[in-house]
Design an enzyme around this catalytic site. Structure first.
Site, PDB file in Angstrom:
ATOM      1  N   ASP A  32       0.778  -1.391  -0.081  1.00 20.94           N
ATOM      2  CA  ASP A  32       0.177   0.007  -0.149  1.00 20.94           C
ATOM      3  C   ASP A  32       0.864   1.445   0.059  1.00 20.94           C
ATOM      4  OD1 ASP A  32       0.841   0.027   2.546  1.00 20.94           O
ATOM      5  OD2 ASP A  32      -1.150  -0.069   3.498  1.00 20.94           O
ATOM      6  N   SER A  33       2.453   1.225  -0.005  1.00 19.50           N
ATOM      7  CA  SER A  33       3.357   2.176  -0.070  1.00 19.50           C
ATOM      8  C   SER A  33       2.984   2.789  -1.452  1.00 19.50           C
ATOM      9  CB  SER A  33       4.468   1.794  -0.086  1.00 19.50           C
ATOM     10  OG  SER A  33       4.723   0.575  -0.684  1.00 19.50           O
ATOM     11  N   ASP A  71      -1.070  -6.403  -0.422  1.00 21.58           N
ATOM     12  CA  ASP A  71      -1.266  -5.572   1.121  1.00 21.58           C
ATOM     13  C   ASP A  71      -2.802  -5.337   1.220  1.00 21.58           C
ATOM     14  OD1 ASP A  71      -0.030  -4.664   3.195  1.00 21.58           O
ATOM     15  OD2 ASP A  71       1.025  -2.963   2.264  1.00 21.58           O
ATOM     16  N   LYS A  99      -1.249  -9.381   2.740  1.00 15.78           N
ATOM     17  CA  LYS A  99      -0.223  -9.087   4.077  1.00 15.78           C
ATOM     18  C   LYS A  99      -1.264  -8.181   5.130  1.00 15.78           C
ATOM     19  CE  LYS A  99       3.011  -5.519   4.160  1.00 15.78           C
ATOM     20  NZ  LYS A  99       2.648  -4.620   4.933  1.00 15.78           N
ATOM     21  N   GLU A 101      -1.416  -5.737   8.315  1.00 15.16           N
ATOM     22  CA  GLU A 101      -0.722  -4.948   9.619  1.00 15.16           C
ATOM     23  C   GLU A 101      -1.618  -5.080  10.831  1.00 15.16           C
ATOM     24  OE1 GLU A 101      -0.089  -0.589   8.629  1.00 15.16           O
ATOM     25  OE2 GLU A 101       0.695  -1.043   6.825  1.00 15.16           O
ATOM     26  N   GLU A 162       8.921  -4.057  10.949  1.00 19.10           N
ATOM     27  CA  GLU A 162       9.234  -2.923  10.247  1.00 19.10           C
ATOM     28  C   GLU A 162       9.865  -2.046  11.472  1.00 19.10           C
ATOM     29  OE1 GLU A 162       6.595  -1.066   7.674  1.00 19.10           O
ATOM     30  OE2 GLU A 162       7.601   0.742   7.488  1.00 19.10           O
TER      31      GLU A 162
HETATM   32  O1  KIV Z   1       3.356  -1.222   1.724  1.00 23.22           O
HETATM   33  C1  KIV Z   1       4.783  -1.503   1.792  1.00 23.22           C
HETATM   34  O2  KIV Z   1       5.669  -1.229   0.756  1.00 23.22           O
HETATM   35  C2  KIV Z   1       5.129  -2.286   3.009  1.00 23.22           C
HETATM   36  C3  KIV Z   1       6.461  -2.567   3.101  1.00 23.22           C
HETATM   37  C4  KIV Z   1       7.322  -1.188   3.484  1.00 23.22           C
HETATM   38  C5  KIV Z   1       6.542  -3.854   3.991  1.00 23.22           C
HETATM   39  O3  KIV Z   1       4.153  -2.582   3.758  1.00 23.22           O
END
Ligand code: KIV
Length: 246
Positions: A32-33, A71, A99, A101, A162
């Protein structure tokens, strides 16, 4: 966990996924970055499921050999039912795992539900960008050890750590039998992850230089130079030439 280190990198589109594939990484995280590095948003909280699905589909069109992990964006996994629905959409789009959080206890039920439905889950502990706080090293050793063990117990297949101090990340890696993948969590993790744009120097925000990032190329600088040269040649009538014309 012993053996070869795991390599994970983020990718958000067909081109970056093809690069990751050609480089032979083990995992591609459609992070989600994307909110920050692709869309120019201020926070990862701003990206929606619909946008993440477009990224996952584009990455999977590159048919990477790596395991593609999607994510779960902010609020897409706030209840077991919504998480299951959205995770299934990611799998249909081509991802092999999701993934999550792990910001509060409700995420435990969410992960249990996904695992029960045979969906592979990568947990994420330590600094959690969706919590919208300033990036800060997470030093709560006892809680991190306890939470990591719980995530393994309920069926997570991997764990991202992280901004966890190297010593604590090492202890977690020793304690667990599932692999840990670190970002700013030192060398004792089973593997590492970096954001594609940070690694290749393509980040629009030149001031973003946290010490856990190692920049291996300067693609933004090279691209600006190339576009400037193109602009100059167009303005001077040097491009296109005969060989570029039909
Ligand atoms: O969204 C992302 O890029 C991440 C990584 C930094 C682990 O969650």
């Amino acid at each position: 966990m012993t053996g070869k280190k795991i390599v994970m990198i983020t990718a958000y589109d067909y081109s970056s996924a093809s690069i990751a594939n050609d480089a032979g990484v083990d995992f591609i995280l459609v992070g989600d970055s994307a909110a920050n590095v692709v869309h120019g948003m201020k926070s990862t909280r701003e990206i929606r499921m619909e946008e993440m699905l477009v990224h996952v589909k584009a990455v999977c069109r590159a048919k990477p050999k790596a395991i593609v992990v999607a994510d779960m964006p902010y609020k897409s996994d706030s209840t077991p039912a919504s998480a299951l629905k959205n995770a299934k959409l990611f799998l249909k789009a081509g991802a092999k795992a999701v993934k999550i959080e792990v910001s509060e206890d409700t995420k435990i039920k969410v992960i249990e539900t996904l695992v029960k439905n045979k969906i592979k889950v990568m947990g994420h502990l330590g600094y959690l960008p969706q919590s919208n706080s300033k990036p800060k090293v997470n030093k709560e050793e006892t809680k991190l050890l306890k939470d990591s063990a719980l995530l393994e117990l309920i069926g997570c297949s991997w764990l991202v750590l992280e901004l966890v101090p190297e010593k604590i990340a090492g202890e977690i890696t020793e304690l667990l039998s599932i692999p840990t993948i670190g970002i700013g969590a030192g060398k004792y993790c089973s593997g590492q992850v970096l954001v594609f744009h940070d690694l290749v120097g393509l980040n629009a925000d030149d001031s973003f230089k946290p010490k856990f990032v190692k920049q291996y190329a300067s693609l933004k600088k090279d691209a600006v130079k190339a576009v400037k040269k193109y602009a100059k040649e167009v303005r001077e009538g040097k491009f296109p030439k005969k060989k570029n014309s039909y």
